[in-house]
Design an enzyme around this catalytic site. Structure first.
Site, mmCIF file in Angstrom:
data_model
loop_
_atom_site.group_PDB
_atom_site.id
_atom_site.type_symbol
_atom_site.label_atom_id
_atom_site.label_comp_id
_atom_site.label_asym_id
_atom_site.label_seq_id
_atom_site.Cartn_x
_atom_site.Cartn_y
_atom_site.Cartn_z
ATOM 1 N N ILE A 14 22.421 67.901 17.815
ATOM 2 C CA ILE A 14 22.663 68.850 16.726
ATOM 3 C C ILE A 14 22.570 68.154 15.368
ATOM 4 O O ILE A 14 22.074 68.730 14.388
ATOM 5 C CB ILE A 14 24.031 69.553 16.890
ATOM 6 N N SER A 36 27.796 56.366 14.819
ATOM 7 C CA SER A 36 27.711 56.727 16.230
ATOM 8 C C SER A 36 27.813 55.469 17.081
ATOM 9 O O SER A 36 27.144 54.479 16.803
ATOM 10 C CB SER A 36 26.393 57.446 16.544
ATOM 11 N N LYS A 91 31.046 73.404 14.464
ATOM 12 C CA LYS A 91 31.783 74.359 15.297
ATOM 13 C C LYS A 91 31.862 73.871 16.739
ATOM 14 O O LYS A 91 30.947 73.174 17.207
ATOM 15 C CB LYS A 91 31.146 75.748 15.192
ATOM 16 N N ASP A 169 31.292 77.731 24.192
ATOM 17 C CA ASP A 169 30.640 76.928 23.145
ATOM 18 C C ASP A 169 29.520 77.732 22.486
ATOM 19 O O ASP A 169 29.476 77.835 21.267
ATOM 20 C CB ASP A 169 30.116 75.614 23.714
#
Length: 308
Positions: A14, A36, A91, A169
């Site tokens: 994403i 990351s 989200k 989700d």
């Protein structure tokens, strides 16, 4: 006005597909760093394994976008807010309602912006749908949100863990649209959640909502869809049918069909910049609250095991 120096935390699909292009296309932002432990960074951009490493460095950052799984997001957000950064929450905004409420209070206290983003609200058809429905009597709503989990979330074990939401989700995207376009508040009546025998989160759900005006709302969620995927909201009104399809990108009204360019993530970052420049936050918990109600009140049934 200087660009807002932003770091992206969590460099999965994403982030690469949506966040980085949206940041690159918005002159209000400058990508200052990526974080990351498992994925590499971008050429020429400072990259860190952890947010703590970034905070301990000399890299100047004003804001962070947290694109990690929700189960680990609270501590990251606390660290960023403690450092005086503005925070964008992918989200769902957190693993629980309580932790997002706590983050909101912390952001208010330190005077930084907190943005609980709902990207589907920025789909092309959603704003005109909201405007059209505001002048209509709504009789019935149906949500059909069916997709293939193997296509959209391959190998993502976190999504099946507690806090990962399972089929909610994607389903929470539909709820973010529903709560935005309905003129009256929505609440849950009944829910049946289908959980694979080897998983902790549902693969399907059948839910009955209604709004405070008494409008019945039925939601059909399923992660076992093969072939064409379905992301539709159908609203029957006194002036005919409204349909949002393709996740809100296409709006069908009695007068015709509207199709516009997908601007979901560019819209999110435009909103985030406005919040930061104006010293405000935007934390709408209604979609997550409805999901929590489904888990609180829903009947659970066991279905066949799921394996990637």
């Amino acid at each position: 006005m200087d660009p807002i120096r932003i770091a992206v935390v969590g460099m999965g699909k994403i982030a690469r597909d949506q966040h980085l292009p949206a940041i690159s296309g918005n002159p209000n932002f400058n990508l200052a760093a990526t974080v990351s432990p498992n994925h590499g960074g971008e050429p020429g951009i400072p990259h860190f394994k952890t947010l703590d490493e970034l905070l301990e460095s000399s890299t100047g950052v004003d804001a962070v976008s947290l694109c990690t799984p929700p189960q680990v997001r609270y501590e990251l957000a606390v660290s960023a807010l403690r450092a005086g950064m503005h925070v964008f929450l992918e989200k769902p905004p957190g693993a629980t309602l309580s932790e997002v409420v706590a983050l909101t209070a912390r952001a208010d206290k330190v005077g930084t912006s907190l943005f609980a983003s709902w990207h589907s609200r920025f789909a092309a058809g959603v704003a005109p749908a909201r405007a059209w429905l505001s002048e209509r009597v709504i009789k019935d709503v149906k949500i059909i949100w069916r997709e293939d989990v193997r296509e959209w979330h391959p190998g993502q074990d976190w999504i099946w863990e507690p806090g990962g939401l399972g089929v909610f989700d994607p389903g929470i995207n539909a709820l973010s649209i529903l709560t935005h376009i309905m003129p009256s508040p929505v609440f849950l009546n009944t829910a049946t959640l289908s959980l694979p025998a080897n998983r902790a989160a549902p693969i399907a759900a059948d839910i009955q909502f209604r709004d405070t005006a008494g409008t019945p709302i039925h939601m059909d969620l399923d992660w076992r869809q093969v072939g064409p995927q379905s992301w539709d909201i159908i609203v029957e009104t006194d002036a005919g049918q409204l349909k949002l399809s393709n996740g809100g990108a296409v709006l069908s009204l009695p007068s015709g069909v509207e199709r516009n360019e997908d601007m979901e993530y560019p819209g999110l970052y435009a909103r985030f910049a406005t919040l930061i420049r104006g010293g405000r936050s935007d934390v709408d918990l209604d979609p997550l609250r409805l999901v929590a109600d489904a888990f609180l009140r829903g009947k659970r049934q066991s279905v066949e095991e799921f394996h990637d």
